[in-house]
Design a protein around this motif. Structure first.
Motif, mmCIF file in Angstrom:
data_model
loop_
_atom_site.group_PDB
_atom_site.id
_atom_site.type_symbol
_atom_site.label_atom_id
_atom_site.label_comp_id
_atom_site.label_asym_id
_atom_site.label_seq_id
_atom_site.Cartn_x
_atom_site.Cartn_y
_atom_site.Cartn_z
ATOM 1 N N GLY A 43 0.822 -1.205 0.000
ATOM 2 C CA GLY A 43 0.000 0.000 0.000
ATOM 3 C C GLY A 43 0.853 1.250 0.000
ATOM 4 N N ASP A 44 0.495 2.225 -0.817
ATOM 5 C CA ASP A 44 1.293 3.452 -0.871
ATOM 6 C C ASP A 44 0.669 4.594 -0.080
ATOM 7 O OD1 ASP A 44 -0.809 4.092 -2.491
ATOM 8 O OD2 ASP A 44 0.390 4.674 -4.229
ATOM 9 N N VAL A 45 -0.495 4.392 0.521
ATOM 10 C CA VAL A 45 -1.072 5.394 1.425
ATOM 11 C C VAL A 45 -0.651 5.006 2.842
ATOM 12 C CG1 VAL A 45 -3.165 6.465 2.298
ATOM 13 C CG2 VAL A 45 -3.009 5.821 -0.110
ATOM 14 N N VAL A 46 0.009 5.937 3.527
ATOM 15 C CA VAL A 46 0.624 5.621 4.815
ATOM 16 C C VAL A 46 0.195 6.641 5.872
ATOM 17 C CG1 VAL A 46 2.630 4.567 3.714
ATOM 18 C CG2 VAL A 46 2.664 7.014 4.279
ATOM 19 N N VAL A 47 0.437 6.282 7.111
ATOM 20 C CA VAL A 47 0.229 7.203 8.231
ATOM 21 C C VAL A 47 1.555 7.350 8.967
ATOM 22 C CG1 VAL A 47 -1.102 7.707 10.306
ATOM 23 C CG2 VAL A 47 -2.141 6.363 8.476
ATOM 24 N N ALA A 48 1.972 8.573 9.246
ATOM 25 C CA ALA A 48 3.183 8.822 10.029
ATOM 26 C C ALA A 48 2.821 8.748 11.507
ATOM 27 C CB ALA A 48 3.763 10.192 9.695
ATOM 28 N N VAL A 49 3.599 7.965 12.245
ATOM 29 C CA VAL A 49 3.250 7.626 13.627
ATOM 30 C C VAL A 49 4.504 7.644 14.495
ATOM 31 C CG1 VAL A 49 2.385 5.745 15.085
ATOM 32 C CG2 VAL A 49 1.309 6.192 12.881
ATOM 33 N N SER A 50 4.333 7.935 15.779
ATOM 34 C CA SER A 50 5.437 7.745 16.729
ATOM 35 C C SER A 50 4.856 7.358 18.090
ATOM 36 C CB SER A 50 6.283 9.013 16.857
ATOM 37 O OG SER A 50 5.574 10.029 17.530
ATOM 38 N N PRO A 51 5.642 6.656 18.929
ATOM 39 C CA PRO A 51 5.147 6.269 20.251
ATOM 40 C C PRO A 51 5.174 7.460 21.220
ATOM 41 C CG PRO A 51 7.397 5.517 19.951
ATOM 42 C CD PRO A 51 6.982 6.110 18.642
ATOM 43 N N VAL A 52 4.149 7.569 22.036
ATOM 44 C CA VAL A 52 4.096 8.611 23.075
ATOM 45 C C VAL A 52 3.609 7.967 24.373
ATOM 46 C CG1 VAL A 52 3.709 10.557 21.507
ATOM 47 C CG2 VAL A 52 1.737 9.260 22.369
ATOM 48 N N PRO A 53 3.930 8.563 25.514
ATOM 49 C CA PRO A 53 3.482 7.996 26.795
ATOM 50 C C PRO A 53 1.963 8.070 26.929
ATOM 51 C CG PRO A 53 5.274 9.566 27.115
ATOM 52 C CD PRO A 53 4.817 9.729 25.704
ATOM 53 N N GLU A 54 1.361 6.946 27.238
ATOM 54 C CA GLU A 54 -0.093 6.917 27.399
ATOM 55 C C GLU A 54 -0.553 7.850 28.515
ATOM 56 O OE1 GLU A 54 -1.942 5.551 30.041
ATOM 57 O OE2 GLU A 54 -3.913 5.780 29.078
ATOM 58 N N GLU A 55 0.296 7.978 29.548
ATOM 59 C CA GLU A 55 -0.094 8.794 30.698
ATOM 60 C C GLU A 55 -0.289 10.268 30.333
ATOM 61 O OE1 GLU A 55 3.076 8.162 33.367
ATOM 62 O OE2 GLU A 55 4.493 9.487 32.318
ATOM 63 N N LEU A 111 -6.574 2.968 8.781
ATOM 64 C CA LEU A 111 -6.116 3.261 7.422
ATOM 65 C C LEU A 111 -6.794 2.334 6.404
ATOM 66 C CD1 LEU A 111 -4.295 4.748 5.443
ATOM 67 C CD2 LEU A 111 -2.424 3.212 6.099
ATOM 68 N N GLU A 112 -6.883 1.051 6.739
ATOM 69 C CA GLU A 112 -7.508 0.098 5.818
ATOM 70 C C GLU A 112 -8.984 0.431 5.614
ATOM 71 O OE1 GLU A 112 -4.674 -3.805 6.714
ATOM 72 O OE2 GLU A 112 -6.642 -3.611 7.656
ATOM 73 N N ALA A 113 -9.641 0.855 6.676
ATOM 74 C CA ALA A 113 -11.064 1.165 6.575
ATOM 75 C C ALA A 113 -11.322 2.410 5.733
ATOM 76 C CB ALA A 113 -11.649 1.337 7.972
ATOM 77 N N ARG A 114 -10.380 3.353 5.755
ATOM 78 C CA ARG A 114 -10.616 4.645 5.080
ATOM 79 C C ARG A 114 -9.654 4.870 3.917
ATOM 80 N NH1 ARG A 114 -10.706 9.158 9.576
ATOM 81 N NH2 ARG A 114 -11.397 10.357 7.772
ATOM 82 N N GLN A 115 -8.977 3.842 3.492
ATOM 83 C CA GLN A 115 -7.927 4.020 2.492
ATOM 84 C C GLN A 115 -8.442 4.648 1.204
ATOM 85 O OE1 GLN A 115 -5.817 0.437 1.650
ATOM 86 N NE2 GLN A 115 -4.149 1.467 0.581
#
Length: 273
Positions: A43-55, A111-115
């Motif tokens: 898939g060439d449609v992507v989401v940019a993501v990074s981990p953050v503290p849940e708290e 992403l898959e649901a709204r691609q």
């Protein structure tokens, strides 16, 4: 141990497979590295993501943190930094500030649901950028303090009549400035109509958001084709020429923050759909 969740910045099309390179070494929110989540291996449609503290991002914490201007500015800067890095290479759909998911799999499912919808909007926004246009009134502020009494020899007025005369002149100056602002708003709209394909009218900025002199009376965003950008900026910037007490501020180009989803407001009259 701190639980981590996934902070999502934007949706983009990674046709050339170069977006990972654009994000390499770029610190995201909480200085975490940013990576891409895609739907399926090809898939060439992507989401940019990074981990953050849940708290920091669960509902109660986020509500409190959004009142902390230092925290908010830090997150906003990181959010914008990632989006700008993507926008330098491709069309992006910026997501709302502080959009989080429990993990990357939840991001992938979204992403898959709204691609298909994302792909369609990316195609519509290709080769367009957002420009911000703000109009400020810089009229004298109303005051109850009387003006310094003019010399009787100059005006022939008593101190009381001089005060009333001053208040009347002050009121007229403010009325003139707001009337000029309406004229400038009409000029801006006419100038933009020749270049922009869409417009979003935002709430005017007040309080902490209203930096700089004057009262913000118009706060619009325009979607402009790349080939029209310089003409748009030049024509809109000239809208206040010949009128004192009104200032036009044009900013951009920006990633299409205001147009990531189809706007609810009316498009620029006469503009292309």
């Amino acid at each position: 141990m701190t639980e981590l969740i996934s902070y999502a910045y934007a949706v983009a099309r990674d046709t050339g497979g170069s977006l990972a390179e654009a994000l390499a070494g770029l610190p995201g929110v909480a200085d975490a590295p940013v990576h891409l989540v895609r739907a399926g291996e090809r898939g060439d449609v992507v989401v940019a993501v990074s981990p953050v503290p849940e708290e920091d991002f669960h509902e109660a914490a986020l509500r409190a943190n959004l009142e902390d201007l230092e925290w908010l500015e830090s997150v906003a800067r990181a959010h914008h930094r990632v989006i700008e890095a993507l926008a330098a290479r491709t069309t992006v759909l910026p997501l709302r500030l502080a959009t989080v998911y429990l993990d990357d799999e939840r991001v992938r499912s979204m992403l898959e649901a709204r691609q298909e919808a994302f792909a369609g909007r990316l195609a519509e926004l290709a080769a367009h950028t957002e420009w911000g246009v703000k109009i400020y009134v810089e009229a004298p502020a109303p005051t109850d303090r009387p003006a310094a009494p003019p010399a009787d020899a100059d005006t022939g007025l008593s101190p009381g009549r001089a005060y009333l005369s001053h208040r009347k002149a002050q009121r007229h100056a403010r009325e003139d400035a707001y009337r000029d602002a309406e004229e400038v708003a009409r000029r801006v709209e006419a100038a933009a109509r020749g270049h922009a394909v869409d417009r979003v009218q935002h709430r005017v900025q007040q309080g902490e958001l209203a930096r700089g002199p004057g009262e913000n009376v118009v706060n619009d965003a325009y979607l402009v084709p790349l080939g029209q950008a310089e003409s748009f900026r030049a024509d809109v910037s000239r809208a206040a020429e010949g009128l004192s007490g009104v200032r036009v501020e044009v900013t951009g180009p920006w990633a299409p923050y205001s147009f990531a989803t189809p706007p609810e407001t009316e498009p620029v009259p006469g503009a292309a759909p």
